[in-house]
Motif scaffolding. Sequence first.
Motif, PDB file in Angstrom:
ATOM      1  N   LEU A 128      45.061  50.154  46.543  1.00  0.00           N
ATOM      2  CA  LEU A 128      45.724  49.476  45.428  1.00  0.00           C
ATOM      3  C   LEU A 128      47.085  50.135  45.243  1.00  0.00           C
ATOM      4  O   LEU A 128      47.185  51.235  44.677  1.00  0.00           O
ATOM      5  N   SER A 130      50.205  50.252  43.431  1.00  0.00           N
ATOM      6  CA  SER A 130      50.714  49.691  42.172  1.00  0.00           C
ATOM      7  C   SER A 130      52.170  50.037  41.901  1.00  0.00           C
ATOM      8  O   SER A 130      52.650  51.110  42.288  1.00  0.00           O
ATOM      9  N   ASP A 165      44.781  46.469  33.890  1.00  0.00           N
ATOM     10  CA  ASP A 165      44.607  45.501  34.985  1.00  0.00           C
ATOM     11  C   ASP A 165      44.283  46.221  36.295  1.00  0.00           C
ATOM     12  O   ASP A 165      43.458  45.753  37.078  1.00  0.00           O
ATOM     13  N   VAL A 169      41.002  45.525  38.447  1.00  0.00           N
ATOM     14  CA  VAL A 169      41.053  45.177  39.872  1.00  0.00           C
ATOM     15  C   VAL A 169      40.159  46.135  40.662  1.00  0.00           C
ATOM     16  O   VAL A 169      39.373  45.715  41.524  1.00  0.00           O
ATOM     17  N   HIS A 180      37.005  42.966  50.864  1.00  0.00           N
ATOM     18  CA  HIS A 180      38.277  43.687  50.742  1.00  0.00           C
ATOM     19  C   HIS A 180      38.469  44.783  51.801  1.00  0.00           C
ATOM     20  O   HIS A 180      39.298  45.676  51.638  1.00  0.00           O
ATOM     21  N   TYR A 185      46.524  45.977  48.550  1.00  0.00           N
ATOM     22  CA  TYR A 185      47.004  45.077  47.513  1.00  0.00           C
ATOM     23  C   TYR A 185      48.185  45.718  46.787  1.00  0.00           C
ATOM     24  O   TYR A 185      48.168  46.912  46.482  1.00  0.00           O
ATOM     25  N   LEU A 187      50.093  45.726  43.453  1.00  0.00           N
ATOM     26  CA  LEU A 187      49.777  45.299  42.085  1.00  0.00           C
ATOM     27  C   LEU A 187      50.985  45.428  41.159  1.00  0.00           C
ATOM     28  O   LEU A 187      51.585  46.511  41.043  1.00  0.00           O
ATOM     29  N   ASP A 255      49.153  39.550  43.682  1.00  0.00           N
ATOM     30  CA  ASP A 255      47.845  40.111  44.068  1.00  0.00           C
ATOM     31  C   ASP A 255      46.949  40.389  42.853  1.00  0.00           C
ATOM     32  O   ASP A 255      45.755  40.075  42.876  1.00  0.00           O
ATOM     33  N   ALA A 256      47.521  40.994  41.808  1.00  0.00           N
ATOM     34  CA  ALA A 256      46.684  41.341  40.647  1.00  0.00           C
ATOM     35  C   ALA A 256      46.110  40.076  40.017  1.00  0.00           C
ATOM     36  O   ALA A 256      44.908  39.995  39.739  1.00  0.00           O
ATOM     37  N   LEU A 259      43.391  38.587  42.181  1.00  0.00           N
ATOM     38  CA  LEU A 259      42.143  39.348  42.173  1.00  0.00           C
ATOM     39  C   LEU A 259      41.428  39.246  40.826  1.00  0.00           C
ATOM     40  O   LEU A 259      40.204  39.285  40.761  1.00  0.00           O
ATOM     41  N   LEU A 260      42.220  39.127  39.749  1.00  0.00           N
ATOM     42  CA  LEU A 260      41.625  39.067  38.412  1.00  0.00           C
ATOM     43  C   LEU A 260      41.193  37.647  38.043  1.00  0.00           C
ATOM     44  O   LEU A 260      40.400  37.455  37.120  1.00  0.00           O
TER      45      LEU A 260
END
Length: 282
Positions: A128, A130, A165, A169, A180, A185, A187, A255-256, A259-260
């Motif tokens: 992830l 971010s 978030d 995720v 996955h 990802y 984010l 992406d976030a 995925l959410l």
Amino acid sequence: MILVTTAGKVGTQTALTLARSGHDVRVLVRDPQRHEILKDAGAELVEGDLADTVSVAAAVDGVDTVVLVSLAIPDQELRVIECAAATSVGFIVKATSKASADSPIARRRGQSEIEAGLIASGIPHALLRSNAYMQNFLALAPAIATGHLASSAGAGRVGFIDARDVGDVAAAIATAPESHLAKTYWLTGPELLTYGDVAAIFADALDHPVTFATRTRAEDEAAMIEAGVPPTIATQNAQAFSLIADGDAEWLSSDAANLLGRPALSFRAFAADYRPAFAVAH
Ligand SMILES: NC(=O)c1ccc[n+]([C@@H]2O[C@H](COP(=O)([O-])OP(=O)(O)OC[C@H]3O[C@@H](n4cnc5c(N)ncnc54)[C@H](OP(=O)(O)O)[C@@H]3O)[C@@H](O)[C@H]2O)c1
């Protein structure tokens, strides 16, 4: 069983979401008494220290999936990966940033070293990566509460993401690892904002003016040290702000939201939800 290391900004949210949705979740923390909220939600709290192999090995015992959301300290997260490789752990979700072995920022080099160790371990994983967390502004709450926001980030734009978030995720991925495997990802929140934009959002949320002032990297570093930030962290934060001024954080991704299954939280929502933390002088 899912292990979350540790209960910081992201890890707390991950553990809460997992526990509240009925998953078996264990959280390694240094001081369980400071994390009663997790216990109340049904998480198992394990007292330990990521610098201590015995406590890390105990925390990993019987775990299927690890959510690595601790600091970018290679010695600590690589210890978790080593202990995981020696047991039944079948998947690791790793929170990281724009990691790079040649970054000027030590913690990004640390993330790169950890990512390399994770890949070398052979444990299936997801990364992830971010953008900056909105919750970083909590460290500036005393100044924002009195109407001042200053930074060497200048007019650089940032795709800030709410750490809640990121936590959600991580929880979603930890409960469905097969979808996955080996994914990275990126984010971000829904929009690019300057620190000036952020000041205006806080002004609206707090019902008083919040002005933004540009300061130099040296001034940023000195202010953080005066506020009690450890010098090595202050140096890295100031380096990051300088990179932001040069456009380093000017990136957005869906992406976030994908995925959410909903839009990522906006800065306006963050400022409204955390209003009490910014409303009083600390
Ligand atoms: N902040 C950002 O903008 C950003 C952006 C991208 C990626 N990331 C990455 O996201 C990850 C999670 O960051 P975060 O902001 O959620 O972290 P955080 O809020 O700073 O939390 C770190 C946690 O680590 C715990 N801890 C520190 N040393 C420990 C030790 N020796 N043993 C056990 N626990 C220890 C601390 O617990 P105590 O309460 O006991 O001190 C704290 O709860 C990190 O890898 C970070 O680099 C951050």
